[in-house]
Design a protein around this motif. Structure first.
Motif, PDB file in Angstrom:
ATOM      1  N   ASP A 170       0.844  -1.180   0.000  1.00 56.73           N
ATOM      2  CA  ASP A 170       0.000   0.000   0.000  1.00 56.73           C
ATOM      3  C   ASP A 170       0.885   1.237   0.000  1.00 56.73           C
ATOM      4  O   ASP A 170       2.002   1.226   0.528  1.00 56.73           O
ATOM      5  CB  ASP A 170      -0.908   0.025   1.229  1.00 56.73           C
ATOM      6  N   ARG A 171       0.360   2.270  -0.571  1.00 55.87           N
ATOM      7  CA  ARG A 171       1.067   3.550  -0.647  1.00 55.87           C
ATOM      8  C   ARG A 171       0.511   4.506   0.408  1.00 55.87           C
ATOM      9  O   ARG A 171      -0.702   4.676   0.525  1.00 55.87           O
ATOM     10  CB  ARG A 171       0.868   4.127  -2.048  1.00 55.87           C
ATOM     11  N   LYS A 172       1.389   5.101   1.193  1.00 56.67           N
ATOM     12  CA  LYS A 172       0.960   6.102   2.168  1.00 56.67           C
ATOM     13  C   LYS A 172       0.580   7.382   1.421  1.00 56.67           C
ATOM     14  O   LYS A 172       1.313   7.815   0.532  1.00 56.67           O
ATOM     15  CB  LYS A 172       2.062   6.364   3.197  1.00 56.67           C
ATOM     16  N   TYR A 179       1.813  13.249   5.940  1.00 60.10           N
ATOM     17  CA  TYR A 179       1.112  11.974   5.817  1.00 60.10           C
ATOM     18  C   TYR A 179      -0.269  12.115   6.440  1.00 60.10           C
ATOM     19  O   TYR A 179      -0.390  12.444   7.627  1.00 60.10           O
ATOM     20  CB  TYR A 179       1.931  10.878   6.503  1.00 60.10           C
ATOM     21  N   GLN A 182      -3.730   7.887   5.785  1.00 60.99           N
ATOM     22  CA  GLN A 182      -4.432   6.934   4.933  1.00 60.99           C
ATOM     23  C   GLN A 182      -3.455   6.221   4.000  1.00 60.99           C
ATOM     24  O   GLN A 182      -2.356   6.717   3.738  1.00 60.99           O
ATOM     25  CB  GLN A 182      -5.496   7.655   4.105  1.00 60.99           C
ATOM     26  N   THR A 183      -3.870   5.056   3.528  1.00 57.60           N
ATOM     27  CA  THR A 183      -3.098   4.328   2.520  1.00 57.60           C
ATOM     28  C   THR A 183      -4.027   3.941   1.378  1.00 57.60           C
ATOM     29  O   THR A 183      -5.253   3.954   1.528  1.00 57.60           O
ATOM     30  CB  THR A 183      -2.446   3.060   3.098  1.00 57.60           C
ATOM     31  N   TYR A 235      11.432   2.293   5.497  1.00 57.66           N
ATOM     32  CA  TYR A 235      10.592   3.064   4.582  1.00 57.66           C
ATOM     33  C   TYR A 235      11.352   3.318   3.282  1.00 57.66           C
ATOM     34  O   TYR A 235      12.582   3.427   3.273  1.00 57.66           O
ATOM     35  CB  TYR A 235      10.202   4.419   5.189  1.00 57.66           C
ATOM     36  N   TYR A 259       2.496  13.197  10.553  1.00 58.51           N
ATOM     37  CA  TYR A 259       1.065  13.093  10.299  1.00 58.51           C
ATOM     38  C   TYR A 259       0.472  14.503  10.214  1.00 58.51           C
ATOM     39  O   TYR A 259       0.907  15.416  10.921  1.00 58.51           O
ATOM     40  CB  TYR A 259       0.377  12.342  11.428  1.00 58.51           C
TER      41      TYR A 259
END
Length: 290
Positions: A170-172, A179, A182-183, A235, A259
């Protein structure tokens, strides 16, 4: 000031400012593989991200009741490092905390970065040492940019990225360089990522939880490639600036942008590493051309 490294296969230059790799040339074909920092496009080559990776919400963080300001990716990339050791095939440079760094980052530290040539590969080792008397919080990451397309008869879309193993990732989701928590699905048991500009319409691709240790930039039209190894880095960022940018960055990170709803506390920033007094962190990634 730049320093030169050379072996039978590579000719490499390192800038004292930021301990930044600024040239990566093959002796076999004379090609330059590293982005050459055109200021009209992106004015860096391969900056070191320290003591944070990514952007802080409001460019601020809190530590022990105090508020500090740091720019995106921290300050190391703009600092003058000192030479510890320099041979024909390796160089170690060091950045030590000082009165100026402590105004924005209140920790006593030593950051050593070693570039060493091994055949057609550059090994880059990061050593962060907590020289204070209390816990130190930091992140570190690499941000090398590679020329893409490499040859005149190629386009950006002639290239693809290849993991060494099939990945389901999944992509952040990054919004305004932060950020959002969500992904979204990115890869489904796939090993390759065909490059196209629309991948980067919403900033960098940021993934974690991968099985692979390498990601290779390859062309459909030539045999030239650049492999980035990142064993241990949790990461990975993939980025280019816009539709006119003839480069791509493959970025191993220990850390992540704040975030968008961050508490502002440094210890709460995802990916931060805590070092006890006199404790040392070591990370290694490499760049291999063929």
């Amino acid at each position: 000031m730049t320093f030169t490294l050379e072996n039978e296969q590579l000719f490499v230059k390192i800038n004292r400012k930021g301990s930044e790799l600024v040239s990566l040339q093959s002796k076999k074909n004379g090609l330059e593989y590293l982005w050459q920092a055109d200021p009209a496009v992106w004015s860096r080559h391969a900056p070191v991200l320290f003591p944070i990776v990514g952007k802080l919400r409001n460019n601020q963080y809190k530590w022990q009741g105090q508020t500090y300001t740091l720019p995106q990716h921290g300050f190391a990339r703009d600092q003058a490092f000192e030479v510890v050791e320099h041979t024909s095939e390796s160089i170690t440079l060091v950045l030590k905390s000082n009165a100026e760094t402590q105004k924005v980052y209140p920790f006593h530290f030593e950051l050593r970065i070693t570039h060493a040539l091994v055949g057609n590969r550059v090994d880059i080792t990061y050593q962060a040492i907590n020289q204070g008397e209390s816990e130190m919080q930091f992140s570190i990451g690499a941000h090398p940019g590679f020329i893409c397309p490499l040859l005149p008869n190629e386009t950006f879309e002639d290239y693809y990225l290849e993991f060494d193993q099939p990945e389901t990732l999944d992509r952040k989701v990054i919004e305004n360089s932060l950020y959002n928590g969500q992904t979204e699905p990115f890869l489904q048991h796939a090993q390759t990522i065909p490059l196209h500009r629309s991948l980067f319409e919403r900033d960098a691709i940021v993934v974690t939880g991968y099985l692979s240790n390498t990601l290779t930039l390859k062309s459909n039209k030539s045999a030239h490639s650049v492999k980035v190894s990142f064993d241990g880095f949790p990461y990975l960022g993939i980025w280019t600036k816009d539709i006119h940018s003839p480069f791509i960055c493959l970025e191993p990170w220990y850390g992540l942008a704040d975030y968008s709803h961050s508490s502002g506390q440094l210890k709460d920033k995802e990916g931060m590493i805590a070092l006890k007094p006199q404790e040392e962190f070591t990370g290694l990634h490499s760049i291999e051309i063929s």
